[in-house]
Design a protein around this motif. Structure first.
Motif, PDB file in Angstrom:
ATOM      1  N   CYS A   4      79.499  50.521  32.342  1.00 26.68           N
ATOM      2  CA  CYS A   4      79.606  50.956  33.685  1.00 26.68           C
ATOM      3  C   CYS A   4      78.488  49.889  34.403  1.00 26.68           C
ATOM      4  O   CYS A   4      77.489  49.676  34.317  1.00 26.68           O
ATOM      5  CB  CYS A   4      78.913  52.474  33.774  1.00 26.68           C
ATOM      6  N   ASP A  65      80.723  49.546  39.470  1.00 28.80           N
ATOM      7  CA  ASP A  65      81.572  50.845  39.160  1.00 28.80           C
ATOM      8  C   ASP A  65      80.509  51.812  40.062  1.00 28.80           C
ATOM      9  O   ASP A  65      81.195  52.934  40.188  1.00 28.80           O
ATOM     10  CB  ASP A  65      81.438  51.099  37.705  1.00 28.80           C
ATOM     11  N   ALA A  66      79.520  51.611  40.296  1.00 30.12           N
ATOM     12  CA  ALA A  66      78.677  52.624  40.922  1.00 30.12           C
ATOM     13  C   ALA A  66      77.464  51.966  41.613  1.00 30.12           C
ATOM     14  O   ALA A  66      76.926  50.971  41.254  1.00 30.12           O
ATOM     15  CB  ALA A  66      77.893  53.684  39.672  1.00 30.12           C
ATOM     16  N   PRO A  89      81.825  54.690  43.684  1.00 26.99           N
ATOM     17  CA  PRO A  89      80.890  56.048  43.696  1.00 26.99           C
ATOM     18  C   PRO A  89      79.453  55.910  43.816  1.00 26.99           C
ATOM     19  O   PRO A  89      79.068  54.685  43.684  1.00 26.99           O
ATOM     20  CB  PRO A  89      81.129  56.397  42.225  1.00 26.99           C
ATOM     21  N   VAL A 110      82.278  60.754  52.942  1.00 25.74           N
ATOM     22  CA  VAL A 110      82.537  60.944  51.581  1.00 25.74           C
ATOM     23  C   VAL A 110      83.616  62.010  51.330  1.00 25.74           C
ATOM     24  O   VAL A 110      84.458  61.579  50.449  1.00 25.74           O
ATOM     25  CB  VAL A 110      81.126  61.529  50.818  1.00 25.74           C
ATOM     26  N   LEU A 115      84.949  60.604  47.514  1.00 27.67           N
ATOM     27  CA  LEU A 115      84.213  59.597  46.660  1.00 27.67           C
ATOM     28  C   LEU A 115      83.369  60.553  45.832  1.00 27.67           C
ATOM     29  O   LEU A 115      82.678  61.664  46.240  1.00 27.67           O
ATOM     30  CB  LEU A 115      83.391  58.813  47.574  1.00 27.67           C
ATOM     31  N   ARG A 116      83.119  60.058  44.460  1.00 31.19           N
ATOM     32  CA  ARG A 116      82.336  60.864  43.677  1.00 31.19           C
ATOM     33  C   ARG A 116      80.824  60.492  44.043  1.00 31.19           C
ATOM     34  O   ARG A 116      80.463  59.317  44.265  1.00 31.19           O
ATOM     35  CB  ARG A 116      82.362  60.308  42.243  1.00 31.19           C
ATOM     36  N   THR A 117      80.036  61.625  44.235  1.00 26.72           N
ATOM     37  CA  THR A 117      78.713  61.182  44.711  1.00 26.72           C
ATOM     38  C   THR A 117      77.924  62.129  43.775  1.00 26.72           C
ATOM     39  O   THR A 117      78.203  63.079  43.249  1.00 26.72           O
ATOM     40  CB  THR A 117      78.455  61.473  46.071  1.00 26.72           C
ATOM     41  N   PHE A 279      75.562  61.431  36.130  1.00 27.10           N
ATOM     42  CA  PHE A 279      76.396  60.726  36.869  1.00 27.10           C
ATOM     43  C   PHE A 279      77.136  59.518  36.433  1.00 27.10           C
ATOM     44  O   PHE A 279      78.382  59.460  36.402  1.00 27.10           O
ATOM     45  CB  PHE A 279      75.280  60.005  38.049  1.00 27.10           C
ATOM     46  N   VAL A 283      81.165  59.011  36.352  1.00 26.33           N
ATOM     47  CA  VAL A 283      81.829  57.593  36.955  1.00 26.33           C
ATOM     48  C   VAL A 283      82.850  57.262  36.007  1.00 26.33           C
ATOM     49  O   VAL A 283      83.695  56.857  36.295  1.00 26.33           O
ATOM     50  CB  VAL A 283      80.853  56.647  37.213  1.00 26.33           C
ATOM     51  N   PRO A 293      76.214  66.961  44.197  1.00 23.02           N
ATOM     52  CA  PRO A 293      77.078  66.053  44.858  1.00 23.02           C
ATOM     53  C   PRO A 293      76.579  65.966  46.361  1.00 23.02           C
ATOM     54  O   PRO A 293      75.741  66.884  46.763  1.00 23.02           O
ATOM     55  CB  PRO A 293      78.690  66.450  44.916  1.00 23.02           C
TER      56      PRO A 293
END
Ligand SMILES: NC(=O)c1ccc[n+]([C@@H]2O[C@H](COP(=O)([O-])OP(=O)(O)OC[C@H]3O[C@@H](n4cnc5c(N)ncnc54)[C@H](O)[C@@H]3O)[C@@H](O)[C@H]2O)c1
Length: 336
Positions: A4, A65-66, A89, A110, A115-117, A279, A283, A293
């Protein structure tokens, strides 16, 4: 599965903590870091890996990726917008902003992007939270008493209202977040500040604040924040239900009921690691344990700002009725 690839925006105290934790994960690679103070970014990169980037755009060009956004409250907004635009993310440190409009704007972006948060309310990962929840499952909470009694942290922006939001927004937000988890949503807040800043150059925040809280299910409570000490005195909450008293801090859960008194220890460091692990797992698509989130943090932000606004304006603030989770309700109203 490749590592990641993580980038950091902000290289101060909490970013260094995340970098240290992430560096301990064997499936994470710290790729880059940016800070408005380039020397801070260089120092963090030298210690934990990756490279110092001139700005968020250069960071986002490194195939991430994050992204972790670890800036002070006043600085939130532009970095998040760029990260959302890039579809990466995003982990955001609490509080998510100094105000409500920035937080609502980012929450909206978001949601639109799907989006992933995650937000750094790591108290949600305290091991004793499940026991507290279980004990309260078949009892109605009657009273809540939350407190963050501390010193002024050694960062210049903290004692300025327009930079930090003040002690309730910046610090006691952890306690307010836990109050929401264990006692439900607050519908009405009446708060008082003493109007006297702590003895720090340029300070304009209240050095003590106390709020009365009314909850949707009929419970009542208080939240107190103070930054007049030279040490962290106490941070946590007490909850009373019929025949049950709970006290929770980052260090553990004390329980008193008909069976007597007992204490279950918790490890705050484990919670700080768990929030990052959850997290990263989300991801990577190998876990689903993000407990806060962005939309959920927005609800806590709304409550913290309701307390701060009530203290500032001398009025009662009502939060939208919480028949749905607070994250889905809109707005606050202030009594004239
Ligand atoms: N979850 C937790 O337990 C926890 C612990 C500590 C801090 N925090 C939160 O993290 C946030 C940051 O706190 P800190 O202690 O790291 O502060 P800090 O002052 O040590 O670091 C902030 C860093 O952000 C940089 N910065 C400021 N504006 C920026 C911008 N626009 N772009 C990039 N970098 C920028 C600063 O130069 C500084 O290096 C605060 O909101 C604080 O509440 C959370």
């Amino acid at each position: 599965m490749r590592n990641c690839r993580v980038g950091l925006v902000g290289a101060g105290g909490v970013a260094q903590r995340h970098a240290r934790v992430l560096a301990g994960f064997d499936d994470v690679e710290l790729v880059g870091v940016t800070d408005v103070a380039p020397e801070a970014a260089s120092a963090l990169a030298a210690q934990h890996g990756g490279r110092a980037c001139a700005d968020v755009a250069e960071l986002l060009a490194t195939e991430l990726d994050a992204v972790y956004v670890c800036v002070p409250p006043f600085a939130h907004g532009p970095a998040e917008e760029a990260v959302i635009e890039a579809g990466v993310p995003m982990f955001v440190e609490k509080p998510v902003a100094v105000d409500l409009s920035t937080a609502e704007r980012i929450a909206d972006l978001v949601a639109r992007r799907g989006l992933r948060t995650a937000v750094g309310h790591h108290w949600r990962y305290l091991s004793v939270l499940d026991q507290a929840r279980d004990l309260l499952a078949d009892r109605q909470v009657r009273m809540v008493s939350g407190a963050w009694l501390d010193k002024v942290p050694p960062v210049a922006w903290w004692s300025r209202r327009d930079r930090s939001g003040g002690p309730v927004v910046e610090q006691a937000a952890h306690v307010l977040d836990l109050i929401r988890v264990l006692a439900g949503e607050v519908t009405e807040v009446t708060a008082y500040g003493n109007g006297t800043p702590p003895p720090v150059d340029g300070a304009d925040i209240d050095s003590v604040t106390t709020a009365a809280l009314r909850f949707a299910d009929g419970a009542v409570g208080t939240l107190s924040a103070a930054c007049v000490l030279g040490w962290k005195h106490r941070a946590g909450l007490e909850i009373l239900a019929d025949g049950l008293a709970l006290a929770i801090t980052e260090d553990g859960l004390s329980i008193r009921d008909a069976d007597g008194e007992r204490h279950l220890p918790a490890d705050p460091e484990a919670a700080r690691v768990a929030v990052d692990r959850a997290f990263v797992d989300a991801v990577r698509g190998i876990g689903d344990d993000v407990r806060v989130p962005y939309a959920e943090a927005l609800a806590t932000q709304r409550l913290a700002l309701a307390v701060a606004d009530s203290a500032r304006t001398g009025t009662t603030v009502r939060l939208a009725a919480a028949t749905t989770p607070a994250a889905l309700t809109t707005g606050v109203t202030v009594d004239a």
